[in-house]
Design an enzyme around this catalytic site. Structure first.
Site, PDB file in Angstrom:
ATOM      1  N   HIS A  10     -10.459  -4.210  10.580  1.00  0.00           N
ATOM      2  CA  HIS A  10     -11.253  -4.429   9.321  1.00  0.00           C
ATOM      3  C   HIS A  10     -12.651  -3.757   9.456  1.00  0.00           C
ATOM      4  O   HIS A  10     -13.429  -3.571   8.632  1.00  0.00           O
ATOM      5  CB  HIS A  10     -11.840  -5.462   8.747  1.00  0.00           C
ATOM      6  N   GLU A  56       0.823  -1.292   0.117  1.00  0.00           N
ATOM      7  CA  GLU A  56      -0.150  -0.058   0.128  1.00  0.00           C
ATOM      8  C   GLU A  56       1.027   1.263   0.099  1.00  0.00           C
ATOM      9  O   GLU A  56       0.395   2.102  -0.781  1.00  0.00           O
ATOM     10  CB  GLU A  56      -1.118  -0.029   1.273  1.00  0.00           C
TER      11      GLU A  56
END
Lengths: 376, 327
Positions: free
Chosen positions: B129, B60
């Site tokens: 998450h 990322e």
């Protein structure tokens, strides 16, 4: 470049590793060994001098001397309080920026870390504008809003000075991605210190660059210290160029005190970028003669170590070799020094006379497309 | 007008903008061959090819930074985070590079880039998450932060975000990809960034809601209508720059306000809106501003606890009744 040359580069790397096993660092070898190595390298530079014309050689010398004197002037201005904040000087490393950027076309890109004055000048930002930026003035190359660590100039494809260690490595990778996407053969030189190699950004970038075949030349300026921490205290495998094999990237180890060696290695890497759209990692071993920044007392290394590297001062060596090879007269040398002195003095005068940024500049350029219906 | 899902609306927006401008490309994890972890990029690889729809490694920080570098020299990257939870690895490039590049280069290098993907709460995926990160990004001048709540907003705002010359954080709600809504058929339908939308008009109390809180606020407003309370629901849509005028005008009309959000309350966007209401409309308030936030604890896995962690219709009804001094 062929795979053979990559293999040769790796072989060079292996030799350096062996040397490293018996000494602290290749360039910090015992004096006698250093002298042998040094003499071999000197001989090589003397031979290479004849491959270039006098004008090019003098330009390289001029640029290195200009950066040296510019940095000395910056140090003086810093002590006078004309320059604030962090100021990371490039003295000792001049051959790296000058040699590598001399292998570029004007439309190629350069991006680097916060030790960025030398690259800026070598890429063609006028010394006036660099000094004015250090002074925080409107005439600076970043309009006084970036300072020493954030020099930018779109006109010469200089994409900055970046302040977070390793942060510019993914950015340079993206610039190379864009060159390929746009169908150009422009190369990108992306510089960082050896301490940045410990950041994830380095590893993520090399992986993407080889995966997607990006025309980026990664230049690790290994000056052997990340601020006050030596390479030996910070890196488990200290041979940076060897790390390239983890990503199947071509690499070379280069003597950063030899401007012509740096130029030649960069030419090979740039050709690989242009012709094959492939990345290269160059580990250019160098040494900074000053502290990490202006506020660094330098207690982590000895005077004798610094002096040992100063014997291999890249400007001194190059000048001596030019003279012995009859490519530089005393008069020509004096003329270069005089022109540099004049340019540096003028840069300081320009910076002094450049106005401070107007107060409204505080809110200028926060957004390219400001939205007017809200408070921001 | 066609009725489509938010997922389809986002897909249309990217497809149309990629047709319009060849400098637009999509990069992220599983966006190409896999068609997107949430199928938002379905069919884009087929139409635009591997050059413009690019599967990235799980890296990322690297691909976010790559996008910023590409944007500096003329491309318009759309960088997808599989979820915004993973954008945390990329925050150095978003905050230190993208947000500041134009400014610290003295206006020379703009960064026209969109970072998009699902954020907010998901279903039973626990703490790492299931979280709302908009206040992190919205804190920094130099980025724009957009959070659509309807299919029309998703399409119109994403098209504007891709055309915008600044870095835009575009947070889609993970639970809402299947939500359907009408989307105008017009060929070049866009919605300007920085403009709030009054999702329901009312006179007695204002609910400021964004993202997943918008449908909940609209349901609460229906229930409250039955109880004789007329609620106005204001959706800022763009968190930064914030259209505070529309919020203030609503508060001046209703004199009572509840700010609903999925995120934790501390240093949240709701706290910022509350402060601005106090600064600009203090004399119009008939009750203290009420924040209804996600709880101040990480998101739990257990279904019953997860429900307790988020604002719901019942608690929103109760909050409006509280600021109306009815209970």
């Amino acid at each position: 470049m062929t795979e053979d040359s990559t293999a040769a580069a790796t072989a060079t790397t292996a030799i350096e590793t062996e040397e490293q096993d018996t000494t602290t660092t290749p360039l910090a070898a015992a004096p006698s060994e250093l002298r042998i190595e040094h003499e071999q390298r000197q001989q090589k530079q003397r031979e290479e001098i004849h491959a270039l014309n006098k004008e090019t050689l003098h330009h390289l010398l001029y640029q290195m001397v200009l950066i040296r004197r510019f940095e000395e002037k910056a140090a003086e201005a810093y002590t006078l309080g004309k320059i604030g904040g962090f100021c990371h000087l490039y003295i000792g490393q001049e051959a790296v920026a000058v040699g590598s950027i001399s292998a570029l076309r004007p439309d190629d890109y350069v991006i680097t870390s916060y030790r960025d004055h030398g690259h800026a000048i070598a890429k063609g930002i006028p010394a006036d504008e660099v000094m004015a930026e250090l002074y925080g003035r409107a005439g600076g190359c970043s309009a006084g809003k970036g300072g020493s660590m954030h020099l930018f100039d779109r006109d010469v494809n200089y994409l900055g000075g970046h302040g977070i260690v390793g942060g510019q490595i993914p950015l340079g990778t993206g610039v190379a991605f864009a060159s390929k996407y746009q169908g150009t053969d422009r190369a990108t030189l992306c510089y960082f210190g050896e301490a940045a190699v410990n950041q994830g950004a380095f590893h993520e970038s090399l992986n993407m660059a080889q995966l997607w075949k990006l025309p980026c030349v990664y230049i690790c300026e290994n000056n052997q210290y990340g601020m006050g921490t030596s390479l030996q205290r910070a890196m488990s495998l200290q041979n940076v160029s060897e790390k390239a094999c983890a990503y199947d990237v071509a690499s070379e180890f280069v003597d950063g005190m030899d401007v012509l060696a740096v130029r030649a290695a960069t030419e090979r890497a740039v050709a690989r970028a242009r012709q094959e759209s492939l990345p290269t990692l160059l580990e250019i071993r160098t040494y900074r003669f000053m502290g990490h920044s202006m506020s660094d007392p330098g207690n982590y290394r000895t005077r004798s170590e610094i002096e040992k590297f100063q014997e291999r001062d890249p400007i001194k060596l190059f000048r001596e070799n030019l003279k012995t090879q009859n490519m530089l007269t005393d008069e020509e040398n004096a003329s270069i020094e005089a022109r540099v002195k004049d340019e540096v003095e003028r840069s300081a005068q320009f910076a002094d006379s450049s106005p401070e940024p107007a107060p409204e500049e505080l809110f200028a350029h926060v957004y390219a497309n400001p939205i007017v219906n809200s408070e921001q | 007008m066609a009725v489509i899902t938010i997922r389809e609306a986002l897909n249309q927006a990217m497809r149309e903008e990629m047709r319009r401008d060849e400098n637009v490309f999509l990069m992220g994890e599983e966006v190409a061959a896999y068609q997107g972890a949430y199928k938002v990029s379905k069919g884009l690889l087929e139409e635009f090819g591997e050059k413009r729809v690019i599967d990235s490694p799980i890296t990322e920080l690297g691909f976010a930074g790559l996008g910023v570098g590409a944007a500096m020299v003329g491309l318009r990257p759309v960088i997808e985070f599989m979820t915004f939870n993973f954008s945390i690895l990329a925050t150095d490039q978003i905050i230190n590079s993208a947000a500041k590049m134009l400014y610290m280069s003295g206006g020379q290098y703009k960064v026209p880039i969109v970072f998009r993907g699902p954020g907010g709460s998901a279903y039973q995926v626990s703490s790492q998450h299931s979280q709302a990160l908009e206040s992190w990004f919205a804190h920094f001048p130099g980025v724009k932060v957009v959070m659509p709540a309807t299919a029309a907003d998703a399409k119109g705002l994403l098209k504007s975000a891709i055309r915008d010359d600044d870095p835009v954080i575009f947070i889609e709600q993970e639970r809402m990809y299947g939500s359907k809504g009408e989307v105008p058929d017009e060929a070049d339908f866009t919605i300007p960034l920085g403009v709030a939308d009054v999702k329901r008009e009312g006179t007695d109390a204002t609910i400021v809601a964004r993202s997943l809180m918008v449908p909940i606020a609209l349901k609460a407003a229906e229930e409250l209508e039955q109880q004789g309370i007329s609620c106005e629901v204001v959706d800022p849509r763009t968190i930064r720059p914030l259209d505070i005028e529309t919020i203030i005008n609503s508060v001046k009309k209703t004199n009572r306000v509840v700010i609903a959000e999925e995120s934790h309350p501390f240093c949240g966007v709701g706290a910022e809106i509350s402060a601005q209401i106090m600064e600009r409309a203090f004399d119009y308030l008939d009750a203290p501003v009420k924040r209804l936030s996600g709880v101040d604890a990480p998101m739990p896995y257990a279904r019953n606890l997860e429900k307790l962690a988020l604002p719901d219709v019942a608690r929103m009804v109760a909050a409006v009744r509280e600021v109306s001094y009815l209970d």
